[in-house]
Design a protein around this motif. Structure first.
Motif, PDB file in Angstrom:
ATOM      1  N   UNK A 134       0.775  -1.227   0.000  1.00  0.00           N
ATOM      2  CA  UNK A 134       0.000   0.000   0.000  1.00  0.00           C
ATOM      3  C   UNK A 134       0.808   1.280   0.000  1.00  0.00           C
ATOM      4  N   UNK A 135       2.133   1.191   0.033  1.00  0.00           N
ATOM      5  CA  UNK A 135       2.999   2.368   0.051  1.00  0.00           C
ATOM      6  C   UNK A 135       3.563   2.571  -1.350  1.00  0.00           C
ATOM      7  N   UNK A 136       3.349   3.761  -1.913  1.00  0.00           N
ATOM      8  CA  UNK A 136       3.823   4.049  -3.250  1.00  0.00           C
ATOM      9  C   UNK A 136       5.234   4.613  -3.244  1.00  0.00           C
ATOM     10  N   UNK A 137       6.068   4.157  -4.173  1.00  0.00           N
ATOM     11  CA  UNK A 137       7.437   4.640  -4.328  1.00  0.00           C
ATOM     12  C   UNK A 137       7.630   5.037  -5.780  1.00  0.00           C
ATOM     13  N   UNK A 138       8.175   6.224  -5.996  1.00  0.00           N
ATOM     14  CA  UNK A 138       8.487   6.680  -7.343  1.00  0.00           C
ATOM     15  C   UNK A 138       9.992   6.547  -7.554  1.00  0.00           C
ATOM     16  N   UNK A 139      10.429   5.513  -8.267  1.00  0.00           N
ATOM     17  CA  UNK A 139      11.875   5.274  -8.406  1.00  0.00           C
ATOM     18  C   UNK A 139      12.638   6.418  -9.052  1.00  0.00           C
ATOM     19  N   UNK A 140      11.987   7.190  -9.911  1.00  0.00           N
ATOM     20  CA  UNK A 140      12.705   8.289 -10.560  1.00  0.00           C
ATOM     21  C   UNK A 140      13.120   9.357  -9.558  1.00  0.00           C
ATOM     22  N   UNK A 141      12.364   9.550  -8.472  1.00  0.00           N
ATOM     23  CA  UNK A 141      12.775  10.486  -7.421  1.00  0.00           C
ATOM     24  C   UNK A 141      14.040   9.982  -6.724  1.00  0.00           C
ATOM     25  N   UNK A 142      14.070   8.689  -6.432  1.00  0.00           N
ATOM     26  CA  UNK A 142      15.265   8.097  -5.822  1.00  0.00           C
ATOM     27  C   UNK A 142      16.445   8.186  -6.778  1.00  0.00           C
ATOM     28  N   UNK A 143      16.197   7.983  -8.074  1.00  0.00           N
ATOM     29  CA  UNK A 143      17.270   8.040  -9.065  1.00  0.00           C
ATOM     30  C   UNK A 143      17.847   9.445  -9.170  1.00  0.00           C
ATOM     31  N   UNK A 144      17.017  10.463  -9.035  1.00  0.00           N
ATOM     32  CA  UNK A 144      17.520  11.848  -9.099  1.00  0.00           C
ATOM     33  C   UNK A 144      18.497  12.115  -7.957  1.00  0.00           C
ATOM     34  N   UNK A 145      18.155  11.679  -6.762  1.00  0.00           N
ATOM     35  CA  UNK A 145      19.044  11.853  -5.616  1.00  0.00           C
ATOM     36  C   UNK A 145      20.318  11.022  -5.779  1.00  0.00           C
ATOM     37  N   UNK A 146      20.171   9.783  -6.205  1.00  0.00           N
ATOM     38  CA  UNK A 146      21.331   8.889  -6.332  1.00  0.00           C
ATOM     39  C   UNK A 146      22.285   9.365  -7.420  1.00  0.00           C
ATOM     40  N   UNK A 147      21.735   9.840  -8.530  1.00  0.00           N
ATOM     41  CA  UNK A 147      22.585  10.320  -9.620  1.00  0.00           C
ATOM     42  C   UNK A 147      23.403  11.531  -9.182  1.00  0.00           C
ATOM     43  N   UNK A 148      22.802  12.399  -8.364  1.00  0.00           N
ATOM     44  CA  UNK A 148      23.539  13.568  -7.869  1.00  0.00           C
ATOM     45  C   UNK A 148      24.687  13.148  -6.958  1.00  0.00           C
ATOM     46  N   UNK A 149      24.425  12.216  -6.042  1.00  0.00           N
ATOM     47  CA  UNK A 149      25.457  11.800  -5.089  1.00  0.00           C
ATOM     48  C   UNK A 149      26.563  11.029  -5.798  1.00  0.00           C
ATOM     49  N   UNK A 150      26.189  10.031  -6.586  1.00  0.00           N
ATOM     50  CA  UNK A 150      27.205   9.205  -7.258  1.00  0.00           C
ATOM     51  C   UNK A 150      27.970  10.026  -8.301  1.00  0.00           C
ATOM     52  N   UNK A 151      27.272  10.852  -9.055  1.00  0.00           N
ATOM     53  CA  UNK A 151      27.947  11.656 -10.071  1.00  0.00           C
ATOM     54  C   UNK A 151      28.956  12.614  -9.462  1.00  0.00           C
ATOM     55  N   UNK A 152      28.598  13.251  -8.345  1.00  0.00           N
ATOM     56  CA  UNK A 152      29.535  14.161  -7.685  1.00  0.00           C
ATOM     57  C   UNK A 152      30.768  13.411  -7.193  1.00  0.00           C
ATOM     58  N   UNK A 374       2.262  14.067  -1.731  1.00  0.00           N
ATOM     59  CA  UNK A 374       3.012  12.996  -2.375  1.00  0.00           C
ATOM     60  C   UNK A 374       3.919  12.314  -1.385  1.00  0.00           C
ATOM     61  N   UNK A 375       4.165  11.030  -1.607  1.00  0.00           N
ATOM     62  CA  UNK A 375       4.946  10.251  -0.657  1.00  0.00           C
ATOM     63  C   UNK A 375       6.436  10.334  -0.881  1.00  0.00           C
ATOM     64  N   UNK A 376       6.909   9.640  -1.919  1.00  0.00           N
ATOM     65  CA  UNK A 376       8.353   9.561  -2.145  1.00  0.00           C
ATOM     66  C   UNK A 376       8.953  10.911  -2.478  1.00  0.00           C
ATOM     67  N   UNK A 377       8.182  11.807  -3.103  1.00  0.00           N
ATOM     68  CA  UNK A 377       8.708  13.125  -3.429  1.00  0.00           C
ATOM     69  C   UNK A 377       9.057  13.903  -2.165  1.00  0.00           C
ATOM     70  N   UNK A 378       8.179  13.874  -1.163  1.00  0.00           N
ATOM     71  CA  UNK A 378       8.452  14.601   0.080  1.00  0.00           C
ATOM     72  C   UNK A 378       9.638  14.000   0.826  1.00  0.00           C
ATOM     73  N   UNK A 379       9.721  12.680   0.873  1.00  0.00           N
ATOM     74  CA  UNK A 379      10.819  12.028   1.601  1.00  0.00           C
ATOM     75  C   UNK A 379      12.153  12.326   0.941  1.00  0.00           C
ATOM     76  N   UNK A 380      12.230  12.162  -0.377  1.00  0.00           N
ATOM     77  CA  UNK A 380      13.499  12.383  -1.086  1.00  0.00           C
ATOM     78  C   UNK A 380      13.887  13.862  -1.042  1.00  0.00           C
ATOM     79  N   UNK A 381      12.903  14.755  -1.179  1.00  0.00           N
ATOM     80  CA  UNK A 381      13.216  16.181  -1.145  1.00  0.00           C
ATOM     81  C   UNK A 381      13.755  16.599   0.215  1.00  0.00           C
ATOM     82  N   UNK A 382      13.140  16.129   1.297  1.00  0.00           N
ATOM     83  CA  UNK A 382      13.630  16.476   2.629  1.00  0.00           C
ATOM     84  C   UNK A 382      15.011  15.868   2.888  1.00  0.00           C
ATOM     85  N   UNK A 383      15.238  14.646   2.428  1.00  0.00           N
ATOM     86  CA  UNK A 383      16.567  14.053   2.564  1.00  0.00           C
ATOM     87  C   UNK A 383      17.601  14.859   1.783  1.00  0.00           C
ATOM     88  N   UNK A 384      17.227  15.321   0.586  1.00  0.00           N
ATOM     89  CA  UNK A 384      18.151  16.127  -0.220  1.00  0.00           C
ATOM     90  C   UNK A 384      18.454  17.455   0.458  1.00  0.00           C
TER      91      UNK A 384
END
Length: 485
Positions: A134-152, A374-384
């Motif tokens: 029942x919990x929705x996850x948007x993988x593209x939000x996680x990918x945006x954060x991961x690409x920034x960290x790994x790319x840097x 939104x679920x994953x968007x808020x979590x990833x944005x706050x973590x970022x």
């Protein structure tokens, strides 16, 4: 009004105010405190607007007036925990975890393409969500954060070895192309735009020339337009965008392709300067689709007016400005690239969302960070934002001020450790220390007896064995004085 200085020359008072403003901007810890303050204000505005804009849909779905709001509050609480974690973690730990973040995001992007696992998102035609229990996850939000960290991490590490642009950027560009391709297969152009902002920020701060950067963006833009025109529902959005931009809605399409855009414009126009009042929106009574999600900015304009909507625009502008200031203040290349990528990934998405609500850009399914429900968007944005604030804590001036004056009150409340100063070459020195090398036989070995000479009895020496050095002889004071005479 003019003021005369000691020499009799006339000076404008605005010059003195400008000097004071610059001194405030250059105050240690100022970037860090501004980023934390803006994040808190946006979270409060977001929860308030989700409560106001979702009441009708919550009642209509039999979850009570506060049904959608409670879900968002739980998600925001989880995001604040993630923000606290990335405020505490050290930059070296983030760098070491970058490969794990990237691997998780790629696996999620592949899973969402498997039939039966991926589900549709808010954008029509997209298939960009995964649901677990029942919990929705948007993988593209996680990918945006991961690409920034790994790319840097990769670009910073390879830039220390070589100055060749191909050697430094090729691995990042290849991985970025793979991730953008996986998101493209999900038919999610909105998230492709956010990912492209991360890639562009990484290339710009890595030192790529403006001509090469604009060429890459132009190619990506043409590819996006060609891909959009291949789908009927996407090509219709371009025609609806022209109607919204010129405010010339056709009656034939106002109940179809341009219905949501027209309702959003009407909602904004009803707000005026001061708005209808908090909670007094009429568009949220099932007139405006996705009132609590993609078009929450229209509800802000209707209830809080031009002043409320302008405040949100200013807050995201301040976030962009101080995020880039934080990147420019870093001595560590990894933190500089990461701060720029995180800042652009959040703010470009925010301004694009607000832009298509007012008719400046074609409509896509991107959310307004920290404001939309939104679920994953808020979590990833706050973590970022937690990681971005942590980078601001590691500015050289901020580290020095905390070492001499102590941590600020917010750090003591959150039990944040004192940031460590950046030492150029420290990572390489630690890696070399972990791998000691031997350069031949030790020079302190005693002379071995020639062949045939007997070994003195009572010793355990044999040919090739090492012996300890003789104990040093300590002179007494009388011997030392005699020696000097």
């Amino acid at each position: 009004m003019t003021v005369k200085n000691d020499s009799g020359r006339t000076e404008s008072p605005w010059r003195g105010l400008g000097e004071k403003f610059r001194r405030v901007l250059n105050t240690p810890q100022f970037n860090y405190k501004v980023l934390m303050s803006v994040t808190v204000i946006l979270v409060v505005i977001g929860l308030t607007m989700v409560l106001s804009s979702s009441m009708v849909t919550s009642i209509d779905s039999d979850t009570g007036v506060f049904g959608e709001f409670m879900k968002q509050a739980v998600v925001v609480a989880a995001g604040l925990v993630g923000m606290w974690f990335f405020l505490r973690v050290t930059p070296s730990t983030v760098r070491n975890l970058s490969v794990i973040f990237l691997g998780i995001s790629v696996v999620l992007l592949i899973l969402v393409l498997i039939p039966g696992i991926g589900v549709g998102g808010t954008e029509v035609g997209s298939n960009s969500w995964i649901r677990f229990a029942g919990v929705g996850i948007q993988p593209s939000e996680v990918a945006k954060f991961s690409l920034a960290v790994w790319g840097a991490a990769v670009v910073a590490a390879r830039s220390r070895v070589s100055s060749s642009a191909r050697f430094v950027l090729n691995p990042f560009l290849i991985v970025a192309a793979v991730i953008l391709g996986l998101v493209l297969l999900q038919d999610d152009l909105g998230m492709m735009l956010s990912l492209a902002a991360v890639v562009a920020a990484m290339l710009f701060f890595a030192g790529v020339s403006t001509t090469a950067l604009m060429s890459v963006l132009a190619v990506a833009g043409v590819a996006g337009v060609i891909f959009s025109l291949q789908h009927a529902f996407r090509s219709a959005r371009f025609s609806s965008w022209t109607e919204t931009f010129t405010l010339s809605f056709d009656e034939a399409t106002s109940r179809g392709a341009t219905f949501q855009s027209r309702q959003g414009i009407l909602s904004l126009s009803d707000g005026g300067l001061l708005g209808q009042g908090l909670g007094q929106s009429r568009a949220k009574w099932l007139y405006l689709p996705e009132a609590a999600n993609d078009f929450v900015f229209a509800i802000i304009g209707e209830e809080l007016g031009l002043l409320g909507a302008g405040l949100v625009v200013i807050l995201f502008g301040v976030l962009a400005w101080f995020g880039i200031r934080t990147a420019m203040a870093q001595n560590d290349p990894f933190l500089r690239l990461l701060a720029a990528a995180l800042t652009m990934g959040i703010t470009v998405q925010a301004f694009y969302n607000m832009g298509y609500v007012v008719g400046l850009f074609p409509m896509t399914g991107v959310q307004l960070p920290l404001i939309s429900a939104g679920g994953s968007s808020a979590v990833v944005t706050l973590a970022s934002l937690g990681l971005l604030a942590n980078i601001a804590r590691h500015e050289p001036a901020t580290v020095s001020s905390m070492q001499h004056e102590g941590r600020p009150l917010i750090d003591r409340i959150l039990f944040l450790p004192e940031p460590e100063p950046y030492k150029p070459g420290q990572e390489r020195r630690e890696r070399v220390r972990e791998q000691p090398k031997r350069y031949g036989e030790p020079v302190t070995r005693r002379r071995q007896p020639p062949p045939g000479e007997p070994v003195r009895p009572g010793t355990s020496r044999h040919r090739g064995a090492r012996e300890p050095l003789p104990e040093p002889r300590h002179r007494t004071s009388q011997q030392h004085n005699r020696r000097r005479r």
